[in-house]
Scaffold this motif. Structure first.
Motif, PDB file in Angstrom:
ATOM      1  N   CYS A 239       0.839  -1.201   0.000  1.00 27.88           N
ATOM      2  CA  CYS A 239       0.000   0.000   0.000  1.00 27.88           C
ATOM      3  C   CYS A 239       0.873   1.249   0.000  1.00 27.88           C
ATOM      4  CB  CYS A 239      -0.862   0.028   1.256  1.00 27.88           C
ATOM      5  SG  CYS A 239      -1.764  -1.504   1.605  1.00 27.88           S
ATOM      6  N   TYR A 240       0.468   2.253  -0.758  1.00 19.70           N
ATOM      7  CA  TYR A 240       1.216   3.509  -0.731  1.00 19.70           C
ATOM      8  C   TYR A 240       0.261   4.695  -0.746  1.00 19.70           C
ATOM      9  CZ  TYR A 240       0.667   3.374  -5.847  1.00 19.70           C
ATOM     10  OH  TYR A 240       0.157   3.307  -7.114  1.00 19.70           O
ATOM     11  N   VAL A 241       0.727   5.775  -0.143  1.00 20.10           N
ATOM     12  CA  VAL A 241      -0.043   6.998   0.005  1.00 20.10           C
ATOM     13  C   VAL A 241       0.564   8.071  -0.895  1.00 20.10           C
ATOM     14  CG1 VAL A 241       1.328   7.748   2.004  1.00 20.10           C
ATOM     15  CG2 VAL A 241      -0.985   8.658   1.703  1.00 20.10           C
ATOM     16  N   TYR A 242      -0.270   8.982  -1.356  1.00 23.31           N
ATOM     17  CA  TYR A 242       0.181  10.107  -2.161  1.00 23.31           C
ATOM     18  C   TYR A 242      -0.767  11.268  -1.924  1.00 23.31           C
ATOM     19  CZ  TYR A 242      -3.543   8.592  -5.331  1.00 23.31           C
ATOM     20  OH  TYR A 242      -4.754   8.217  -5.867  1.00 23.31           O
ATOM     21  N   ASP A 243      -0.336  12.455  -2.303  1.00 21.57           N
ATOM     22  CA  ASP A 243      -1.156  13.651  -2.189  1.00 21.57           C
ATOM     23  C   ASP A 243      -1.598  14.046  -3.593  1.00 21.57           C
ATOM     24  OD1 ASP A 243      -2.259  16.218  -1.802  1.00 21.57           O
ATOM     25  OD2 ASP A 243      -0.825  16.680  -0.206  1.00 21.57           O
ATOM     26  N   GLU A 244      -2.898  14.106  -3.805  1.00 22.13           N
ATOM     27  CA  GLU A 244      -3.428  14.472  -5.117  1.00 22.13           C
ATOM     28  C   GLU A 244      -3.028  15.882  -5.520  1.00 22.13           C
ATOM     29  OE1 GLU A 244      -7.609  13.753  -4.590  1.00 22.13           O
ATOM     30  OE2 GLU A 244      -7.392  11.634  -5.072  1.00 22.13           O
ATOM     31  N   ALA A 245      -2.644  16.723  -4.549  1.00 18.34           N
ATOM     32  CA  ALA A 245      -2.243  18.101  -4.833  1.00 18.34           C
ATOM     33  C   ALA A 245      -0.834  18.197  -5.410  1.00 18.34           C
ATOM     34  CB  ALA A 245      -2.350  18.946  -3.566  1.00 18.34           C
ATOM     35  N   GLY A 246      -0.044  17.113  -5.307  1.00 18.00           N
ATOM     36  CA  GLY A 246       1.300  17.134  -5.865  1.00 18.00           C
ATOM     37  C   GLY A 246       2.295  16.446  -4.949  1.00 18.00           C
ATOM     38  N   GLN A 247       3.558  16.674  -5.238  1.00 17.00           N
ATOM     39  CA  GLN A 247       4.616  16.028  -4.463  1.00 17.00           C
ATOM     40  C   GLN A 247       4.611  16.501  -3.016  1.00 17.00           C
ATOM     41  OE1 GLN A 247       8.248  16.733  -6.784  1.00 17.00           O
ATOM     42  NE2 GLN A 247       8.127  14.585  -7.440  1.00 17.00           N
ATOM     43  N   THR A 248       5.158  15.650  -2.162  1.00 18.99           N
ATOM     44  CA  THR A 248       5.263  15.970  -0.739  1.00 18.99           C
ATOM     45  C   THR A 248       6.723  15.848  -0.309  1.00 18.99           C
ATOM     46  OG1 THR A 248       4.822  13.683  -0.087  1.00 18.99           O
ATOM     47  CG2 THR A 248       2.936  15.159  -0.260  1.00 18.99           C
ATOM     48  N   THR A 249       7.004  16.399   0.860  1.00 21.22           N
ATOM     49  CA  THR A 249       8.322  16.286   1.473  1.00 21.22           C
ATOM     50  C   THR A 249       8.121  15.746   2.871  1.00 21.22           C
ATOM     51  OG1 THR A 249       9.091  18.190   0.207  1.00 21.22           O
ATOM     52  CG2 THR A 249      10.405  17.571   2.122  1.00 21.22           C
ATOM     53  N   GLY A 250       8.881  14.719   3.229  1.00 20.07           N
ATOM     54  CA  GLY A 250       8.723  14.086   4.528  1.00 20.07           C
ATOM     55  C   GLY A 250       7.639  13.022   4.474  1.00 20.07           C
ATOM     56  N   SER A 251       7.426  12.381   5.599  1.00 17.26           N
ATOM     57  CA  SER A 251       6.414  11.320   5.676  1.00 17.26           C
ATOM     58  C   SER A 251       5.022  11.908   5.795  1.00 17.26           C
ATOM     59  CB  SER A 251       6.696  10.436   6.897  1.00 17.26           C
ATOM     60  OG  SER A 251       5.694   9.447   7.021  1.00 17.26           O
ATOM     61  N   LEU A 252       4.047  11.171   5.285  1.00 21.92           N
ATOM     62  CA  LEU A 252       2.647  11.569   5.426  1.00 21.92           C
ATOM     63  C   LEU A 252       1.981  10.900   6.639  1.00 21.92           C
ATOM     64  CD1 LEU A 252       1.585  11.607   1.662  1.00 21.92           C
ATOM     65  CD2 LEU A 252       2.015  13.557   3.176  1.00 21.92           C
ATOM     66  N   LYS A 253       2.769  10.189   7.434  1.00 20.03           N
ATOM     67  CA  LYS A 253       2.227   9.549   8.637  1.00 20.03           C
ATOM     68  C   LYS A 253       1.655  10.633   9.557  1.00 20.03           C
ATOM     69  CE  LYS A 253       3.027   6.392  12.334  1.00 20.03           C
ATOM     70  NZ  LYS A 253       3.500   5.048  12.518  1.00 20.03           N
ATOM     71  N   GLY A 254       0.396  10.485   9.897  1.00 22.00           N
ATOM     72  CA  GLY A 254      -0.280  11.441  10.782  1.00 22.00           C
ATOM     73  C   GLY A 254      -0.576  12.785  10.145  1.00 22.00           C
ATOM     74  N   ALA A 255      -0.396  12.917   8.838  1.00 23.88           N
ATOM     75  CA  ALA A 255      -0.538  14.209   8.162  1.00 23.88           C
ATOM     76  C   ALA A 255      -1.956  14.783   8.209  1.00 23.88           C
ATOM     77  CB  ALA A 255      -0.081  14.103   6.706  1.00 23.88           C
ATOM     78  N   ALA A 256      -2.968  13.943   8.393  1.00 27.36           N
ATOM     79  CA  ALA A 256      -4.348  14.441   8.407  1.00 27.36           C
ATOM     80  C   ALA A 256      -4.830  14.742   9.823  1.00 27.36           C
ATOM     81  CB  ALA A 256      -5.275  13.414   7.765  1.00 27.36           C
ATOM     82  N   SER A 257      -4.006  14.465  10.820  1.00 17.40           N
ATOM     83  CA  SER A 257      -4.480  14.707  12.201  1.00 17.40           C
ATOM     84  C   SER A 257      -4.128  16.083  12.683  1.00 17.40           C
ATOM     85  CB  SER A 257      -3.906  13.640  13.144  1.00 17.40           C
ATOM     86  OG  SER A 257      -2.517  13.529  13.035  1.00 17.40           O
TER      87      SER A 257
END
Length: 163
Positions: free
Chosen positions: A145-163
């Motif tokens: 499983c992998y996560v991505y941001d539909e808005a574009g590239q990210t920097t750093g981990s997305l762990k906990g990014a929505a909290s």
């Protein structure tokens, strides 16, 4: 829900083709390349692990993955592997069943990973790689499983990014 379903189908088909081509050494050119331009060989085609970040794989005109590049998570990247689940079936369950297992396995883990409830409506999304009948015959049982941001590239981990 997933804008990257073509990629999942392409990978499943590529894995089946890769298994057939493994004996002639063509897998490295078809499967892809790691950062630095080194072709993946047939033993590293499944090199992405939980916690790894990577750029959007390149697919050829037939939907087969032709390149995949590892990326430092601290730098801009497209995707981050967040969960790995091994399928327990004794025999390949079929494409639809494998897809359904991947969806089920990755969905609940996605919300836990990003720290959101199941009604989350942000730009983070997920997709997955899962076995094809050909890769199953070669011993592949992993759903990644992998996560991505539909808005574009990210920097750093997305762990906990929505909290």
């Amino acid at each position: 829900m997933h804008r990257r379903m073509i990629r999942v189908v392409g990978i499943a088909a590529m894995l089946a083709a890769g298994t057939a081509l493994a004996g002639c050494g063509a897998v490295g050119g078809i499967v892809g390349q790691l950062t630095g331009g080194s072709p993946l060989d047939d033993s590293s085609a499944f090199a992405i692990e939980v916690g790894d970040c990577f750029t959007e794989p390149t697919a050829d005109a037939e939907g087969f993955i032709s390149e995949i590049a590892a990326a430092e998570c601290a730098l801009a990247h497209d995707d981050e592997a967040y969960a790995s689940v091994l399928m327990a079936d004794a025999a390949f369950p079929g494409d639809d069943a494998a897809l359904n297992q991947a969806e089920d396995a990755c969905s609940s883990r996605f919300f836990d990973f990003i720290g959101a409830a199941s009604d989350y409506a942000g730009t983070l999304n997920y997709s997955y790689f899962y076995p094809s009948s050909g890769s199953w015959d070669a011993g592949d049982r992993e759903i990644l499983c992998y996560v991505y941001d539909e808005a574009g590239q990210t920097t750093g981990s997305l762990k906990g990014a929505a909290s």
